[in-house]
Design an enzyme around this catalytic site. Structure first.
Site, PDB file in Angstrom:
ATOM      1  CG  ASN A   7      -3.563   3.809   0.687  1.00 37.12           C
ATOM      2  OD1 ASN A   7      -4.355   2.881   0.758  1.00 37.12           O
ATOM      3  ND2 ASN A   7      -3.824   5.010   1.194  1.00 37.12           N
ATOM      4  CD  GLU A  34      -7.038   4.437   2.948  1.00 34.41           C
ATOM      5  OE1 GLU A  34      -8.216   4.336   3.356  1.00 34.41           O
ATOM      6  OE2 GLU A  34      -6.741   4.827   1.814  1.00 34.41           O
ATOM      7  CG  ASP A 147      -1.963   8.442   1.067  1.00 38.42           C
ATOM      8  OD1 ASP A 147      -1.810   9.629   0.708  1.00 38.42           O
ATOM      9  OD2 ASP A 147      -3.025   7.818   0.906  1.00 38.42           O
ATOM     10  CG  ASN A 149      -4.450  11.814   1.854  1.00 39.08           C
ATOM     11  OD1 ASN A 149      -4.856  11.501   0.736  1.00 39.08           O
ATOM     12  ND2 ASN A 149      -4.742  11.121   2.936  1.00 39.08           N
ATOM     13  CG  ASP A 218       0.654   7.116  -2.515  1.00 31.53           C
ATOM     14  OD1 ASP A 218       0.217   6.715  -1.424  1.00 31.53           O
ATOM     15  OD2 ASP A 218      -0.057   7.256  -3.541  1.00 31.53           O
ATOM     16  CG  ASP A 247      -7.999   3.894  -4.223  1.00 31.16           C
ATOM     17  OD1 ASP A 247      -7.138   3.446  -3.434  1.00 31.16           O
ATOM     18  OD2 ASP A 247      -9.004   4.521  -3.828  1.00 31.16           O
ATOM     19  CG  HIS A 248      -3.136   4.702  -3.130  1.00 24.86           C
ATOM     20  ND1 HIS A 248      -2.519   5.885  -2.794  1.00 24.86           N
ATOM     21  CD2 HIS A 248      -4.379   4.764  -2.575  1.00 24.86           C
ATOM     22  CE1 HIS A 248      -3.344   6.629  -2.073  1.00 24.86           C
ATOM     23  NE2 HIS A 248      -4.480   5.968  -1.922  1.00 24.86           N
TER      24      HIS A 248
END
Length: 264
Positions: A7, A34, A147, A149, A218, A247-248
């Protein structure tokens, strides 16, 4: 064959991070999430210079998914998850790469929960379950990557007591993920590391990465045909420490694919 999910949290703004990682780790296939860009602004020329062919499904400011293949061109088989003809969000893309069928996905976040967004997440998850069952019926090597989530278990979240009512950890979402696995999919990281606390995402604030206060959201899921080839699975933490990074962190598996894996 090295296959990864990443991501990127905005591909154009973090293109330098992405291409640096591609150069260092040289994955054979990468599913990106993203993108946060429209199709016409996807940086395909820079990706090509890095040695990758690509297919992508963009959306302005939000969502967006892509599949990259090193030294080859992915063969696009689907854009969008079936089951809702009115779904305009760019959250699923699928391509055949070197005898494998790769489904790249970005499942809705769902917060705040409960609420309309959480209901949308559960509906999307149900569509994914239905389509995943169809893919398994093909009896070919398939991977669902991206991802999701969702933190499937308490091992997958730092201080789980703080996340009980979050849309990424509510029992309805964890149940949906468990039902997906029960169809016959293998969670690569958890299969090879059944008891380890492993994270793939760390928020930007409060030194979350430095404290290893993260989440595992993920995932790489393998169909029974491809699961038998699984050799390794790990989180590539280094890019998360770079400047202006996502941030991943990338998550990568290695599979030992036979010469004739099938013909998706």
């Amino acid at each position: 064959m090295k296959i990864a999910t990443y991501n990127v949290n905005g591909i154009n703004g973090r293109l330098e991070v992405l291409t640096r990682w591609l150069k260092e780790d040289r994955p054979d296939v990468v599913c990106l999430q993203e993108l946060k860009t429209t199709d016409d602004k996807f940086p395909w020329q820079e990706i090509e210079k890095a040695g990758y062919g690509a297919v992508w499904h963009g959306q302005k400011s939000w969502n967006g998914v892509a599949i990259l293949a090193r030294d080859s061109e992915p063969y696009l088989t689907r854009k969008g998850l079936p089951g809702d003809p009115h779904d305009a969000q760019s959250r699923y893309i699928e391509a055949a790469v070197n005898g494998l069928l790769i489904g790249g996905l970005y499942l809705p976040n769902g917060n705040p929960a409960p609420g309309a967004r959480f209901d949308d997440k559960l509906r999307w998850f149900k569509r994914l379950q239905n389509y995943a069952a169809e893919l398994l019926d093909l009896e070919i090597p398939v991977l669902l990557i991206g991802d999701f989530n969702v933190m499937p278990d308490e091992l997958d979240v730092y201080k789980p007591e703080r996340w009980r009512n979050d849309a990424l950890f509510r029992p309805e979402v964890r149940k949906a993920y468990a039902e997906l696995l029960a169809q016959g999919w293998t969670d690569a990281i958890r299969h090879l590391h059944p008891n380890e606390r492993i994270y793939t995402f760390w928020k930007y604030w409060r030194n979350s990465f430095e404290r290893d206060a993260g989440l595992r959201i993920d995932h790489l899921l393998l169909s029974p045909v491809s699961a038998q080839w699984l050799k390794s699975a790990d989180v590539r933490r280094k890019p998360r420490s770079w400047d202006h990074t996502s941030d991943h962190a990338p998550v990568m598996i290695e599979i030992d694919v036979p010469e004739d894996p099938g013909n998706p």
